[in-house]
Design an enzyme around this catalytic site. Structure first.
Site, PDB file in Angstrom:
ATOM      1  N   THR B  23     -45.188 -10.847  37.811  1.00  0.00           N
ATOM      2  CA  THR B  23     -44.985 -12.020  37.923  1.00  0.00           C
ATOM      3  C   THR B  23     -44.041 -12.377  39.060  1.00  0.00           C
ATOM      4  OG1 THR B  23     -44.073 -14.055  36.610  1.00  0.00           O
ATOM      5  CG2 THR B  23     -43.290 -12.166  36.276  1.00  0.00           C
ATOM      6  N   CYS B  29     -36.188 -18.608  35.815  1.00  0.00           N
ATOM      7  CA  CYS B  29     -36.696 -18.249  33.940  1.00  0.00           C
ATOM      8  C   CYS B  29     -36.947 -16.697  33.995  1.00  0.00           C
ATOM      9  CB  CYS B  29     -38.002 -18.621  34.936  1.00  0.00           C
ATOM     10  SG  CYS B  29     -38.924 -20.581  35.086  1.00  0.00           S
ATOM     11  N   HIS B  46     -44.054 -15.624  31.034  1.00  0.00           N
ATOM     12  CA  HIS B  46     -42.872 -15.906  32.055  1.00  0.00           C
ATOM     13  C   HIS B  46     -42.839 -16.921  31.459  1.00  0.00           C
ATOM     14  CE1 HIS B  46     -41.908 -16.934  36.695  1.00  0.00           C
ATOM     15  NE2 HIS B  46     -41.423 -18.231  35.859  1.00  0.00           N
TER      16      HIS B  46
END
Lengths: 207, 160
Positions: B23, B29, B46
């Site tokens: 990711t 995040c 994620h």
């Protein structure tokens, strides 16, 4: 309350017009800082899903500079100036007489020049917008970061992520010396502010 | 050539036996790798926000709490056992130093806190983490070895 993806044609046109006036003013400001002619092409308004937005700006891992300002008052939101290397070099060439090949070469002085340029463009945009809609808006001190653009773009997304699965961006290309330089000036109002703004301008449909 | 699976924002992917889960550009995040080493089942989620307060819950994977629970549910559906599942997490940075910008700067920290809390409640052991700070991270997870790797701008790669 209308979410980004529910806007109709007239509402989108109005936002595009805001974008046009805002970026037009920002271009004039940029032109006087850089002391050269700056034009803009047709501004575009996009409403995109998160991952789509990151692809649109050129991929998540590309390093970019970002100047971020928070708006509050009658309109709440974030304004972001994404400065890709081409734009950075245009500014540095005119202001410092040099260019760079990677962001690591940025000096402290270069960084403050970029923050200042970003800040002036954002403030001019917001002033034009405030004048148009007869509202008052306060801006925070600009913050600056050089990092992966996916993470920079995720800042406005996370801020409004609880309200929407989409992000609205208003951007335009700047043309300096007949050379098009993409400059993403992104306005992300929150949903309430977007509705308020459209109502103020007399185009909000069905409420 | 290792099979690469890219996980987007508010997204989750699972792989078994081999492959690479990746990711990109985690800012505030958080990327959560969940792994059952016995059957070599790995998942990477994620998440963007700490707690799901949506009424109709269309996108559980956007939030740490519902994202982790949904991932665990799907892993168990494919044969993973809760006591064996371990976690490695990365992300939760503060991208911009904003003064007077409301909760903006704290989203990363709150994401990490919420992730910790949910993992504890679900009885998942957190093995390693690389969180906080001010730089973005790309997180890779090797399914075969259970090893995670973090790539950041201007820093050496971190394997954990």
């Amino acid at each position: 309350m209308k979410n980004y993806e529910e806007l109709n044609g007239l509402e989108l046109d109005t936002i595009r017009e805001i974008g046009s006036i805002g970026t037009g003013n920002a271009a004039t400001a940029l032109s006087s800082i850089l002391n050269c002619e700056v034009r803009i092409d047709m501004p575009e308004v996009r409403i995109m899903g998160y991952n789509e937005a990151i692809e649109w700006i050129g991929g998540p891992e590309v390093i970019t500079a970002g100047v971020l300002v928070h708006m509050s008052g009658e309109i709440n939101g974030i304004m972001l100036s994404v400065q890709q290397l081409e734009f950075v070099n245009m500014v540095l060439e005119r202001m410092m007489g040099r260019t760079i090949s990677s962001y690591e070469e940025l000096t402290e002085l270069d960084r403050s020049a970029l923050v200042e340029v970003g800040n002036i463009m954002i403030s001019t945009f917001v002033n034009a917008l405030s004048g148009l809609a007869e509202i008052t808006t306060r801006l925070t001190v600009p913050a600056f970061a050089v990092d992966m653009q996916g993470a920079i773009l995720a800042v406005p997304m996370a801020e409004f992520g609880g309200q929407s699965d989409y992000i609205m961006t208003i951007g335009a290309n700047f043309i300096c010396h007949h050379q098009a330089v993409p400059c993403r000036l992104l306005l992300s109002p929150d949903i309430r502010s977007l509705n308020f703004l459209l109502k103020k301008l007399g185009v909000l449909d069905g409420q | 050539m290792v099979n690469k699976l890219v996980v987007g924002i508010a997204d989750m992917k699972m792989a078994r036996n081999e492959g690479m889960l990746i990711t990109y550009a985690l800012g505030s995040c958080v990327g959560i790798c969940l792994y059952d080493p016995l059957i070599r089942l790995a998942a990477l989620v994620h998440v963007m926000l700490p707690i799901n307060m949506e009424t109709n819950r269309k996108t559980p994977l956007k939030y740490a709490d519902t994202g982790i629970r949904e991932t665990l549910r799907q892993m168990e559906g494919r044969g993973a056992a809760r006591p064996r599942i371990v976690a490695k997490i990365a992300g939760g940075a503060r991208m911009f130093e904003v003064t007077g910008g409301g909760s903006l700067g704290n989203i990363g920290m709150r994401n990490v806190e919420s992730t910790h809390m949910v993992l504890r409640r679900e009885g998942i052991r957190l093995l390693r983490e690389d969180v906080g700070g001010t730089t973005a991270r790309t997180l890779l997870f090797d399914v075969e070895s259970g090893q995670a790797c973090v790539r950041s701008y201007g820093k050496p790669e971190l394997i954990f």
